[in-house]
Design an enzyme around this catalytic site. Structure first.
Site, mmCIF file in Angstrom:
data_model
loop_
_atom_site.group_PDB
_atom_site.id
_atom_site.type_symbol
_atom_site.label_atom_id
_atom_site.label_comp_id
_atom_site.label_asym_id
_atom_site.label_seq_id
_atom_site.Cartn_x
_atom_site.Cartn_y
_atom_site.Cartn_z
ATOM 1 N N GLN A 22 0.841 -1.193 0.000
ATOM 2 C CA GLN A 22 0.000 0.000 0.000
ATOM 3 C C GLN A 22 0.878 1.244 0.000
ATOM 4 O OE1 GLN A 22 -1.518 0.754 3.809
ATOM 5 N NE2 GLN A 22 -3.138 2.118 3.191
ATOM 6 N N SER A 47 0.978 6.543 2.823
ATOM 7 C CA SER A 47 1.653 7.529 3.680
ATOM 8 C C SER A 47 2.894 8.090 2.998
ATOM 9 C CB SER A 47 2.084 6.872 4.988
ATOM 10 O OG SER A 47 0.969 6.551 5.758
ATOM 11 N N SER A 64 4.660 -1.769 4.271
ATOM 12 C CA SER A 64 4.926 -3.180 4.552
ATOM 13 C C SER A 64 4.977 -3.926 3.230
ATOM 14 C CB SER A 64 3.813 -3.821 5.378
ATOM 15 O OG SER A 64 3.382 -2.974 6.390
ATOM 16 N N GLU A 69 -9.275 -1.435 6.214
ATOM 17 C CA GLU A 69 -8.113 -1.619 7.084
ATOM 18 C C GLU A 69 -8.530 -1.640 8.545
ATOM 19 O OE1 GLU A 69 -5.280 1.626 7.230
ATOM 20 O OE2 GLU A 69 -3.675 0.245 7.740
ATOM 21 N N GLU A 108 -4.620 9.434 18.358
ATOM 22 C CA GLU A 108 -5.172 10.792 18.442
ATOM 23 C C GLU A 108 -6.236 11.008 17.359
ATOM 24 O OE1 GLU A 108 -1.940 9.997 18.748
ATOM 25 O OE2 GLU A 108 -1.876 10.428 20.882
#
Lengths: 372, 399
Positions: B118, B121, B153, B236, B369
């Protein structure tokens, strides 16, 4: 565990709606506050409606003994709603503790079944004469002795709902060993110390050669007392859950409408994150409380673990929720006028009820092979 | 009765499993041939469409099929190894891919012949994924991609990636993204291990330099990448923290084992803390059961939003406590040497590793958060923080 039903059934949801409607009508915060400092801390009319008309006092009592023939799951549900409203009714003392103890006695005996019928119908109110702080695994209470003539003597401090009781269910020890007795409140000296919890007052009860009816002897009495304490502790988790839910709901609503710095204070992440964490604690507490109620209702072998987990977790959730409610309300939360303190007092007193969480953790460690 | 006449209930599915087992003896069949046959029989993921490994059957019947194959000793597709493909890429391809892409990609994805990763990010776009900067520029029938992705990953073993790019910097950030599937063997894809605080490198940095992607590998419309990515991310979060656990499953079991094996390390204070965490872990294990019971009766509650948050918090506290229990042994670590594990096991290796690895639990897959914000706003209905970036073109955002 595999059979545990952790949800609320349709019947339970209906019951919740009935109880909540009643409490919304009859138990609003202003009257709670006025009552707390009066000579009549219990709302007897509300208790009559709840116990008698709604049948809440006899939910877990079989129909042939005058009850509703439901289960402890439904009792837990009523406790959730009572916790939500910190209703001043002697449900825990009478419908949970005294009734549970009686159900563990020989219900074929007339003395037991007659008293059960009276408690289940709401005709009479009972209390189990043990300190509310008695731990679930405590030794048989030694405060009261039975004389050879069957009269009782001794003092029991901090009895939950004792000032509302018409009859005490009393563990006492005499020449015949441990026993469980019924004593009319008129035959006891009942005093009301200043109670930390304003909506569930305690009583100090003294028996001086009080006439008593024996309900159980050494065969049943110890199990009846420990079973009642375990049931009380496990179901109290549901009351703690309901109390915590009120504190969370009330705080969320307040923070949506309270403006400082030109925005609702509920839009500040520092506060939102605290409420998210509290909400998450309630998710865990709900699962633990439901599991305790379900295992107790089914007499599942895992019930002792479930009760210890529920008291370890839910007692703290309730205190945390009540403390957050006061802090996040700011100044108004610290006033006598705002009902938040009634919830904090109930939460803190309930944390100590049936043993504080650390004591339950010690019991849990023995149950799950995590020895000292 | 031919296969096509078999019903789509548990019995019908069992009969189909029996057909596969009859034609492909699990004891002797080639593993890959067996998995392909299972896929072609529609028994890979029964809720997928016919022809794509499924039968359009109710999703909850998958467990019946899995149990039948497992009982027969059949080889499986090692789902943990290909979790990103199964859990994230496949549902997104199914929903947004062309028929050609679905036909080409889903079968080797499911059998594990092709591993997926994936590429979401970036160093400058973590919690704020929509700020991502990897640029895709049209070039004839292709797109040319440049940028850097991180925390990937399986990038070093993957044949394929799901990729979100910036295609229009002149509109607000959520509107200018486009989603692709990328062939990781294309020139210009460079994978470098990213070493973590544990010493090992489960993750990678992926550098994309003039990488060419055919437009046919686009998922969803140009500019609709954010909506497509939501499908991926929702799947996910379902995958993390959604599994049934036995009592003392996961981290709590490890600490309990240490407690039982090392009586000389016990103190009353440590015991009380251990039992508080044991009770908390059990409460959330029960909450997970409760959530699954709600799903089973078609009443999904909001509790799901909190399960990953609870999992991370409890795991970290337990792992931290275990080192305190271990006393002098906590001063040692098993091995700092750089390795590239194919599978990640949060509760694997020794206590020091577990403590360090658990720190990632509250960061990966949505930080704690961000999850708290989601709970506060979507579950509790609290107002959002004032937003300064909503109507600003991506290129004008402060960075």
């Amino acid at each position: 565990m595999t059979n545990a039903d952790l949800l609320y059934s349709d019947v339970e949801t209906d019951l919740r709606a009935s109880v909540r409607d009643l409490l919304t009508d009859r138990c609003e915060p202003a009257s709670l506050l006025a009552r707390a400092e009066s000579d009549e801390p219990y709302d007897r009319a509300l208790w009559q409606t709840l116990a008698g008309e709604l049948g809440a006092a006899g939910l877990a009592v079989p129909e042939e003994l005058g009850g509703q023939g439901a289960s402890l799951r439904e009792v837990a549900l009523v406790l959730e709603e009572l916790g939500r409203s910190v209703a001043p009714v002697p449900f825990l003392g009478s419908a949970v503790l005294a009734t549970s103890a009686l159900l563990s006695c020989d219900t074929a005996s007339t003395e037991v079944s007659d008293l059960l019928r009276r408690l289940a119908s709401g005709e009479a109110t009972g209390a189990l004469a043990v300190p509310l702080s008695t731990m679930t695994d405590a030794a048989f209470p030694g405060d009261v002795t039975a004389a050879a003539d069957g009269t009782l003597s001794g003092t029991v401090r901090s009895v939950a709902d004792g000032t509302a009781a018409d009859v005490f269910v009393v563990p006492a020890t005499g020449p015949g060993g441990h026993g469980l007795y019924a004593v009319d409140a008129a035959a006891a000296d009942v005093s009301a110390p200043v109670s930390f919890d304003l909506t569930r007052p305690i009583a100090d009860v003294t028996f001086q050669g009080a006439a008593a009816t024996r309900l159980a002897g050494p065969d049943h009495a110890p199990a009846a007392v420990s079973g009642a304490l375990r049931t009380g502790a496990g179901l109290l988790a549901s009351e703690q859950l309901g109390l915590a839910q009120w504190c969370l709901d009330e705080t969320v609503e307040y923070l949506k409408g309270r403006y400082q710095f030109g925005r609702p204070v509920g839009s500040f992440q520092a506060l939102k994150h605290r409420l998210a964490d509290l909400w998450l604690e309630l998710v865990g507490a709900r699962a633990a409380a439901r599991y305790a109620a379900d295992t107790l209702a089914r007499r599942d072998a895992d019930a002792p673990v479930a009760v210890a987990v529920a008291q370890s977790y839910c007692a703290q959730t309730a205190v945390h929720a009540a403390e957050e409610c006061i802090q996040l309300h700011g100044g108004i939360g610290m006033t006598w006028e705002h009902p938040a303190h009634l919830y904090l007092k109930r939460a803190k007193a309930s944390q100590v009820a049936f043993g504080a969480p650390g004591r339950h953790r010690a019991v849990l460690g023995d149950l799950v092979d995590l020895p000292a | 009765m031919t296969t096509s006449e078999k019903s789509l209930d548990a019995d019908g599915l069992r009969a189909r499993v029996a057909d596969v087992l009859a034609s492909h003896d699990p004891a002797t069949a080639d593993r890959l041939e067996f998995l392909r046959a299972r896929f072609d029989a529609g028994l890979a993921w029964v809720h997928f469409p016919v022809g794509l490994g499924g039968l359009d059957a109710p999703r909850e019947l998958q467990s019946v099929v899995d149990a039948e194959f497992a009982a027969a000793g059949a080889p499986d597709n090692n789902p943990r190894r290909i979790g990103i493909g199964l859990g994230m890429a496949a549902p997104t391809i199914l929903k947004f891919g062309s028929e050609e892409l679905k036909k080409r990609l889903l079968r080797p994805l499911w059998t594990g012949e092709e591993v997926w990763c994936q590429l979401f990010s970036e160093p400058g776009a973590g919690s704020d994924l929509a700020a991502l900067a990897t640029r895709a520029v049209p070039d004839g029938g292709d797109w040319i991609v440049n940028g850097q992705k991180v925390w990937t990953s399986s990038a070093h073993t993957a044949q394929w990636a799901i990729l979100v790019t910036r295609t229009d910097p002149d509109v607000p950030k959520h509107r200018g993204m486009t989603y692709f599937v990328l062939d990781m063997t294309q020139p210009g894809v460079e994978v470098r291990p990213l070493r973590q605080i544990t010493g090992e490198a489960e993750f990678n940095e992926v550098f994309l330099t003039d990488v060419r992607i055919p437009d046919a590998q686009r998922l969803g419309e140009v500019g609709a990448g954010w909506q497509v990515a939501q499908t991926t991310l929702m799947n996910e979060r379902v995958a993390i923290g959604g599994n049934a656990q036995p009592r003392e499953g996961g981290m709590v079991g490890k600490v309990a084992e240490t407690w039982r094996e090392r009586p000389e390390l016990r103190t009353p204070e440590l015991r009380d803390r251990l039992l508080a965490l044991w009770a908390e872990a059990e409460a959330f294990r029960l909450a997970g059961s409760r959530l699954r019971q709600q799903l089973a009766v078609g009443q999904p509650g909001p509790e799901g939003s909190g399960m990953k948050l609870a999992f991370a918090t409890v795991a970290q506290k337990l792992a931290s406590l275990e080192l305190e229990i271990l006393d002098e042994d906590a001063l040692r670590y098993d091995d700092w040497s750089m390795r590239r594990p194919e599978l990640v096991d949060f509760t694997g290796r020794e206590a020091g590793y577990r403590y360090l690895r658990s720190k990632g639990n509250s960061i990966e897959g949505g930080t704690s958060e961000v999850l708290r914000n989601i709970i506060a706003e979507r579950v509790l209905g609290l107002p959002s923080e004032p937003r300064t970036d909503k109507d600003v073109a991506w290129k004008d955002l402060p960075r």
